[in-house]
Design a protein around this motif. Structure first.
Motif, mmCIF file in Angstrom:
data_model
loop_
_atom_site.group_PDB
_atom_site.id
_atom_site.type_symbol
_atom_site.label_atom_id
_atom_site.label_comp_id
_atom_site.label_asym_id
_atom_site.label_seq_id
_atom_site.Cartn_x
_atom_site.Cartn_y
_atom_site.Cartn_z
ATOM 1 N N PRO A 254 -3.381 22.528 13.013
ATOM 2 C CA PRO A 254 -4.515 21.771 12.490
ATOM 3 C C PRO A 254 -5.872 22.361 12.865
ATOM 4 C CG PRO A 254 -3.620 20.687 14.404
ATOM 5 C CD PRO A 254 -2.711 21.845 14.133
ATOM 6 N N GLY A 255 -5.877 23.326 13.777
ATOM 7 C CA GLY A 255 -7.151 23.941 14.149
ATOM 8 C C GLY A 255 -7.756 23.362 15.412
ATOM 9 N N THR A 256 -8.599 24.146 16.070
ATOM 10 C CA THR A 256 -9.336 23.732 17.262
ATOM 11 C C THR A 256 -10.808 24.049 17.050
ATOM 12 O OG1 THR A 256 -7.459 24.154 18.754
ATOM 13 C CG2 THR A 256 -9.667 24.138 19.735
ATOM 14 N N ARG A 257 -11.631 23.046 17.218
ATOM 15 C CA ARG A 257 -13.075 23.237 17.090
ATOM 16 C C ARG A 257 -13.642 23.571 18.461
ATOM 17 N NH1 ARG A 257 -16.405 24.838 14.270
ATOM 18 N NH2 ARG A 257 -15.696 23.565 12.534
ATOM 19 N N LEU A 258 -14.198 24.759 18.605
ATOM 20 C CA LEU A 258 -14.816 25.184 19.856
ATOM 21 C C LEU A 258 -16.333 25.184 19.694
ATOM 22 C CD1 LEU A 258 -14.893 26.448 22.713
ATOM 23 C CD2 LEU A 258 -14.636 28.685 21.625
ATOM 24 N N THR A 259 -16.985 24.492 20.597
ATOM 25 C CA THR A 259 -18.448 24.486 20.634
ATOM 26 C C THR A 259 -18.891 24.958 22.005
ATOM 27 O OG1 THR A 259 -18.543 22.620 19.091
ATOM 28 C CG2 THR A 259 -20.528 23.102 20.364
ATOM 29 N N VAL A 260 -19.665 26.029 22.021
ATOM 30 C CA VAL A 260 -20.156 26.582 23.280
ATOM 31 C C VAL A 260 -21.650 26.285 23.388
ATOM 32 C CG1 VAL A 260 -20.334 28.630 24.719
ATOM 33 C CG2 VAL A 260 -18.446 28.430 23.106
ATOM 34 N N ALA B 220 9.154 22.151 10.624
ATOM 35 C CA ALA B 220 8.177 23.241 10.657
ATOM 36 C C ALA B 220 6.771 22.737 10.969
ATOM 37 C CB ALA B 220 8.197 24.034 9.361
ATOM 38 N N VAL B 221 6.631 22.099 12.093
ATOM 39 C CA VAL B 221 5.340 21.558 12.506
ATOM 40 C C VAL B 221 4.734 22.448 13.573
ATOM 41 C CG1 VAL B 221 4.160 19.595 13.548
ATOM 42 C CG2 VAL B 221 6.084 19.215 11.991
ATOM 43 N N VAL B 222 3.448 22.715 13.411
ATOM 44 C CA VAL B 222 2.705 23.523 14.374
ATOM 45 C C VAL B 222 1.577 22.669 14.943
ATOM 46 C CG1 VAL B 222 1.290 25.576 14.729
ATOM 47 C CG2 VAL B 222 3.280 25.666 13.205
ATOM 48 N N SER B 223 1.478 22.636 16.245
ATOM 49 C CA SER B 223 0.411 21.854 16.861
ATOM 50 C C SER B 223 -0.546 22.773 17.605
ATOM 51 C CB SER B 223 0.998 20.817 17.830
ATOM 52 O OG SER B 223 1.522 21.471 18.979
ATOM 53 N N GLN B 224 -1.738 22.303 17.779
ATOM 54 C CA GLN B 224 -2.729 23.019 18.577
ATOM 55 C C GLN B 224 -3.348 22.053 19.560
ATOM 56 O OE1 GLN B 224 -4.516 25.616 14.987
ATOM 57 N NE2 GLN B 224 -5.690 25.820 16.875
ATOM 58 N N HIS B 225 -3.678 22.599 20.727
ATOM 59 C CA HIS B 225 -4.322 21.786 21.749
ATOM 60 C C HIS B 225 -5.331 22.625 22.504
ATOM 61 C CE1 HIS B 225 -4.777 18.659 24.768
ATOM 62 N NE2 HIS B 225 -4.746 19.624 25.662
ATOM 63 N N PRO B 226 -6.535 22.150 22.692
ATOM 64 C CA PRO B 226 -7.015 20.844 22.228
ATOM 65 C C PRO B 226 -7.435 20.887 20.764
ATOM 66 C CG PRO B 226 -8.734 21.970 23.416
ATOM 67 C CD PRO B 226 -7.534 22.876 23.475
ATOM 68 N N SER B 227 -7.713 19.768 20.179
ATOM 69 C CA SER B 227 -8.200 19.752 18.801
ATOM 70 C C SER B 227 -9.689 20.074 18.763
ATOM 71 C CB SER B 227 -7.920 18.404 18.140
ATOM 72 O OG SER B 227 -8.477 17.356 18.927
ATOM 73 N N TRP B 228 -10.361 19.765 19.851
ATOM 74 C CA TRP B 228 -11.753 20.172 19.948
ATOM 75 C C TRP B 228 -12.111 20.340 21.420
ATOM 76 C CZ3 TRP B 228 -15.000 17.018 22.723
ATOM 77 C CH2 TRP B 228 -14.578 15.687 22.897
ATOM 78 N N VAL B 229 -13.064 21.222 21.694
ATOM 79 C CA VAL B 229 -13.490 21.463 23.063
ATOM 80 C C VAL B 229 -14.947 21.890 23.064
ATOM 81 C CG1 VAL B 229 -12.569 23.827 22.978
ATOM 82 C CG2 VAL B 229 -13.019 22.755 25.192
#
Lengths: 111, 116
Positions: free
Chosen positions: B109-115, B2-11
């Motif tokens: 794990p989440g994705t950090r978005l910086t605009v 039961a693993v969930v991945s996200q991509h990218p981890s930051w952008v």
């Protein structure tokens, strides 16, 4: 890294109180949360507590925080069938702005 | 399991561009995926619920045209932030559910978005 632990299941009789426990490892936690997930739905925030508080009460819900032992509990008074759900404990660390969630406790209500 | 991945981890992106975030369930089929947004020092807020093959259900106050969600398969959901602006900067978390009796939800794990 941070870790949040919860029991997977809790079974209580309708009308009794439910106490869901959670332990965490991050000593710099600033906020601690309880989320509820009903079948097929996303998480909904139930309540939260600041790390400098010991207790918070909101209607049938009572949150107790023992910061020394890093132990958080959620008490639901007069448990009803509608309370059947998965309850997630989560903590917000002091330096980060992401939440660390426990794996959730399934609350099962017996008639 | 039961693993969930996200991509990218930051952008990091420029204002006005679009950004796509992927959420994958690696070892199970997810009947439902959820997208959450977390503002700094605040709690997680549900943005939308998506079921494979159907349109996402958005929470009140979330702009559908701004946050496009596609759930094309049982293992992949994407969130596209269109014409991003600095106020869209946030931490985006997905979760996946495989249904069943208890309908557990597993978080990415989440994705950090910086605009900028």
């Amino acid at each position: 890294g941070e870790d949040v632990e919860q029991s997977l299941f809790l079974s209580v009789r309708e009308g009794d109180s439910s106490v869901i426990n959670c332990t965490y490892t991050d000593s710099s936690s600033t906020y601690l949360y309880w989320y509820k997930q009903e079948p097929g739905a996303g998480l909904q925030l139930l309540t939260y507590i600041f790390s400098n508080m010991d207790m918070k009460q909101d209607q049938r819900l009572t949150v107790l925080l023992n910061k020394k032992d890093k132990h958080l509990s959620l008490r639901i008074a007069d448990t009803q069938t509608g309370d059947s759900a998965i309850y997630f404990c989560a903590e917000l660390g002091g330096g980060a702005d992401g939440l660390t969630f426990g794996k959730g406790t399934h609350l099962i209500i017996q008639p | 399991g039961a693993v969930v991945s996200q991509h990218p981890s930051w952008v990091i992106c420029k204002s006005g561009t679009s950004v796509k975030i992927e959420c994958r369930s690696l070892d199970f089929q997810a009947t439902t995926m959820f997208w959450y947004r977390q503002f700094p020092k605040q709690s997680l807020m549900l943005m939308a619920t998506s079921n494979e093959g159907s349109k996402a259900t958005y929470e009140q106050g979330v702009e559908k045209d701004k946050f496009l969600i596609n759930h094309a398969s049982l293992t992949l959901s994407t969130l596209t932030v269109t014409s991003a602006h600095p106020e869209d900067s946030s931490f985006y978390i997905c979760s996946a559910s495989r249904g069943g009796v208890y309908n557990e939800q597993f978080f990415g794990p989440g994705t950090r978005l910086t605009v900028l």
